[in-house]
Structures are given as C-alpha cells and as structure tokens.
Design a protein around this motif. Sequence first.
Motif, short mmCIF file in Angstrom:
data_model
loop_
_atom_site.label_atom_id
_atom_site.label_comp_id
_atom_site.label_asym_id
_atom_site.label_seq_id
_atom_site.Cartn_x
_atom_site.Cartn_y
_atom_site.Cartn_z
N PHE A 41 1.01 -1.17 -0.13
CA PHE A 41 -0.15 0.07 -0.01
C PHE A 41 0.83 1.13 -0.05
CE2 PHE A 41 -2.00 -3.39 2.04
CZ PHE A 41 -3.41 -3.70 1.28
N SER A 42 0.30 2.39 0.25
CA SER A 42 1.23 3.62 0.33
C SER A 42 2.14 3.31 1.68
CB SER A 42 0.46 4.84 0.45
OG SER A 42 -0.04 4.91 2.05
N PRO A 43 3.48 3.94 1.75
CA PRO A 43 4.23 3.86 3.00
C PRO A 43 3.68 4.25 4.06
CG PRO A 43 5.48 5.16 0.96
CD PRO A 43 3.88 5.00 0.44
N THR A 44 2.66 5.26 4.29
CA THR A 44 2.00 5.34 5.55
C THR A 44 1.27 4.27 5.83
OG1 THR A 44 2.05 7.80 4.97
CG2 THR A 44 0.66 6.96 6.59
N VAL A 45 0.31 3.83 4.85
CA VAL A 45 -0.56 2.55 5.24
C VAL A 45 0.29 1.49 5.74
CG1 VAL A 45 -2.19 0.93 4.51
CG2 VAL A 45 -2.26 3.34 3.71
N ASP A 46 1.42 1.10 5.08
CA ASP A 46 2.35 0.17 5.32
C ASP A 46 2.87 0.39 6.71
OD1 ASP A 46 2.00 -1.45 3.07
OD2 ASP A 46 4.05 -0.80 2.07
N ALA A 47 3.25 1.27 6.87
CA ALA A 47 3.96 1.69 8.48
C ALA A 47 2.75 1.39 9.56
CB ALA A 47 4.44 2.89 8.34
N LEU A 48 1.47 1.74 9.09
CA LEU A 48 0.48 1.61 10.20
C LEU A 48 0.14 0.25 10.29
CD1 LEU A 48 -1.61 5.15 9.19
CD2 LEU A 48 -0.64 4.43 11.47
N ILE A 49 0.07 -0.42 9.10
CA ILE A 49 -0.12 -1.88 9.39
C ILE A 49 0.75 -2.67 10.14
CG2 ILE A 49 -0.29 -4.02 7.92
CD1 ILE A 49 -1.75 -2.53 5.73
N ASP A 50 1.90 -2.09 9.99
CA ASP A 50 3.32 -2.70 10.60
C ASP A 50 3.04 -2.23 12.34
OD1 ASP A 50 4.28 -4.02 8.30
OD2 ASP A 50 5.60 -2.45 8.05
N LYS A 51 2.75 -1.12 12.61
CA LYS A 51 2.48 -0.63 13.85
C LYS A 51 1.35 -1.53 14.34
CE LYS A 51 1.28 3.43 16.60
NZ LYS A 51 0.84 4.56 16.63
N ALA A 52 0.36 -1.82 13.82
CA ALA A 52 -0.64 -2.47 14.38
C ALA A 52 -0.37 -3.90 14.83
CB ALA A 52 -1.90 -2.53 13.18
N ARG A 53 0.39 -4.53 13.73
CA ARG A 53 0.53 -6.23 13.74
C ARG A 53 1.74 -5.84 15.15
NH1 ARG A 53 2.81 -8.61 9.05
NH2 ARG A 53 2.56 -10.62 10.03
N GLU A 54 2.61 -5.28 14.99
CA GLU A 54 3.71 -5.50 15.99
C GLU A 54 3.31 -5.13 17.46
OE1 GLU A 54 7.23 -6.42 15.60
OE2 GLU A 54 6.41 -6.83 13.65
N GLN A 165 -9.10 -12.87 24.61
CA GLN A 165 -9.15 -13.63 23.36
C GLN A 165 -9.90 -13.36 22.28
OE1 GLN A 165 -7.08 -16.29 23.08
NE2 GLN A 165 -8.01 -16.65 21.01
N ALA A 166 -11.21 -12.76 22.47
CA ALA A 166 -11.92 -12.20 21.81
C ALA A 166 -11.51 -10.93 21.11
CB ALA A 166 -13.58 -11.80 22.27
N LEU A 167 -10.82 -10.05 21.71
CA LEU A 167 -10.29 -8.99 21.17
C LEU A 167 -9.28 -9.06 20.35
CD1 LEU A 167 -10.05 -6.08 21.75
CD2 LEU A 167 -8.31 -6.25 23.35
N LEU A 168 -8.28 -10.15 20.51
CA LEU A 168 -7.28 -10.68 19.55
C LEU A 168 -7.90 -11.26 18.12
CD1 LEU A 168 -4.56 -10.84 18.97
CD2 LEU A 168 -4.24 -13.10 20.08
N MET A 169 -9.06 -12.28 18.39
CA MET A 169 -9.69 -12.57 17.28
C MET A 169 -10.38 -11.85 16.51
SD MET A 169 -10.94 -16.17 19.09
CE MET A 169 -11.80 -16.86 17.71
N ASN A 170 -10.91 -10.72 17.08
CA ASN A 170 -11.59 -9.56 16.45
C ASN A 170 -10.60 -8.60 15.43
OD1 ASN A 170 -14.15 -10.67 17.24
ND2 ASN A 170 -14.08 -9.15 18.95
N PHE A 171 -9.42 -8.34 16.21
CA PHE A 171 -8.50 -7.60 15.73
C PHE A 171 -7.95 -8.47 14.26
CE2 PHE A 171 -3.82 -7.12 14.86
CZ PHE A 171 -3.87 -5.58 14.78
N GLU A 172 -7.62 -9.72 14.30
CA GLU A 172 -7.18 -10.75 13.15
C GLU A 172 -8.03 -10.61 12.23
OE1 GLU A 172 -5.08 -14.82 12.56
OE2 GLU A 172 -6.88 -14.95 13.83
N ALA A 173 -9.39 -10.48 12.44
CA ALA A 173 -10.38 -10.86 11.36
C ALA A 173 -10.57 -9.61 10.84
CB ALA A 173 -11.81 -11.03 12.11
N LEU A 174 -10.58 -8.07 11.60
CA LEU A 174 -10.55 -6.97 10.76
C LEU A 174 -9.47 -6.66 10.20
CD1 LEU A 174 -11.86 -4.05 10.61
CD2 LEU A 174 -10.67 -3.56 12.78
N LEU A 175 -8.28 -7.01 10.54
CA LEU A 175 -6.87 -6.90 9.79
C LEU A 175 -6.97 -7.73 8.42
CD1 LEU A 175 -4.01 -5.97 9.35
CD2 LEU A 175 -3.38 -8.02 10.67
#
Length: 183
Positions: A41-54, A165-175
């Motif tokens: 994606f754009s560099p900003t989107v990539d950085a935000l995805i990486d921040k979210a995952r990390e 556990q639900a919070l993590l599963m919902n995060f993964e589903a949204l991602l």
Amino acid sequence: FLLAVDDGYQCRGLSNITEDAFLRIQGQRTNLDGDILRPRFSPTVDALIDKARETALLGVQVYNNPLIAFRTPGYVVQMIIAHTALFHAIFERSGVDYWYKNADGTPKLIDGDKYAWDINECIKTYYSGRTLPEVENLKFIINIRNKIEHRFIPVLDLTFSGKCQALLMNFEALLINEFGTYF
C-alpha cells in the motif's frame, strides 16, 4: 512458474500469488524487500499496518509471559494501540481525513503533529454506530484500559481471559478483512 513440456512451456503456480506480487517479481528491480508476496500500500498505510501488527504481537507476548504480574493490563493497553493503528491504516488507505480539527477547519496539532482520532472516534466512524459484538467487546476493553491508566484496578487475568481472546480474534478478522490473508 514455467515448466518445460513437450514442445513448449506451461505456466503453473501463479494462482497462489497476487497480480501485484507477480509484477514485482517480473520487474527486475534490485531494491525489493525480502517478502515479495506481501501486499503493498502507500508507505504510510504500510507503516500503520506494521505498527498495528507489531503492537498486537507485543501485547500477546506480555499476556503469555508468566513472569509478568501486570499481564492483562499490559495486553489491554497494547491491543488498544494496535486497534487504533489498524483503524488509522484503514482510514489512510480509504482517504478518510482522520484528524481532529480546529474551529477554522485546520488540523489540530499536538507537539507539532496532527492529532489523529482516538479509538472511540475511530470506532464511531468505522462502524457508523452499528451495535456489533466486536464493537461491544472493544468498548468494554476501552473502559478497562481507562481504569488501568487512571485508577487502581485489581488483578484481571482470570476474570477477562475470554474478553482478551475475543479482542485478539476480532483484531485478526478486521486486519484480514481490510488488508488480506497475508497479514
């Protein structure tokens, strides 16, 4: 991807990669990163995805560490940061202006930087006021996070394990829903 057959070649294996990844493989550029299959994606989107995952991974590490007494509170705080970064990535990709504004319409600044929406504003905008289980779980966790940050709270580990556990599963589903199965 090409296999020699009788009097020519046959293409195999392309159904497993995206068109974008295939074009990057064929581009013969020398500045490619190590993961050719990662959607870009754009560099900003990539950085935000990486921040979210990390940040989500950091929260899981804290939660699973038996030597830490502040496990659930640490997890909760990290997961709120992860969700906020993920929402910002979604808004950035979609062209949504996710900044608080001054009365004159200019972006509000904090320490010289534009002041991005907090998690509550992100939820309100992304879900458009819909009442969904994942929204309710996130709101519940936000309330716990507020207590963690601003007041004394007793040990939470056993009480909120299902919510965590639900919070993590919902995060993964949204991602995955927003950015693909690669993530």
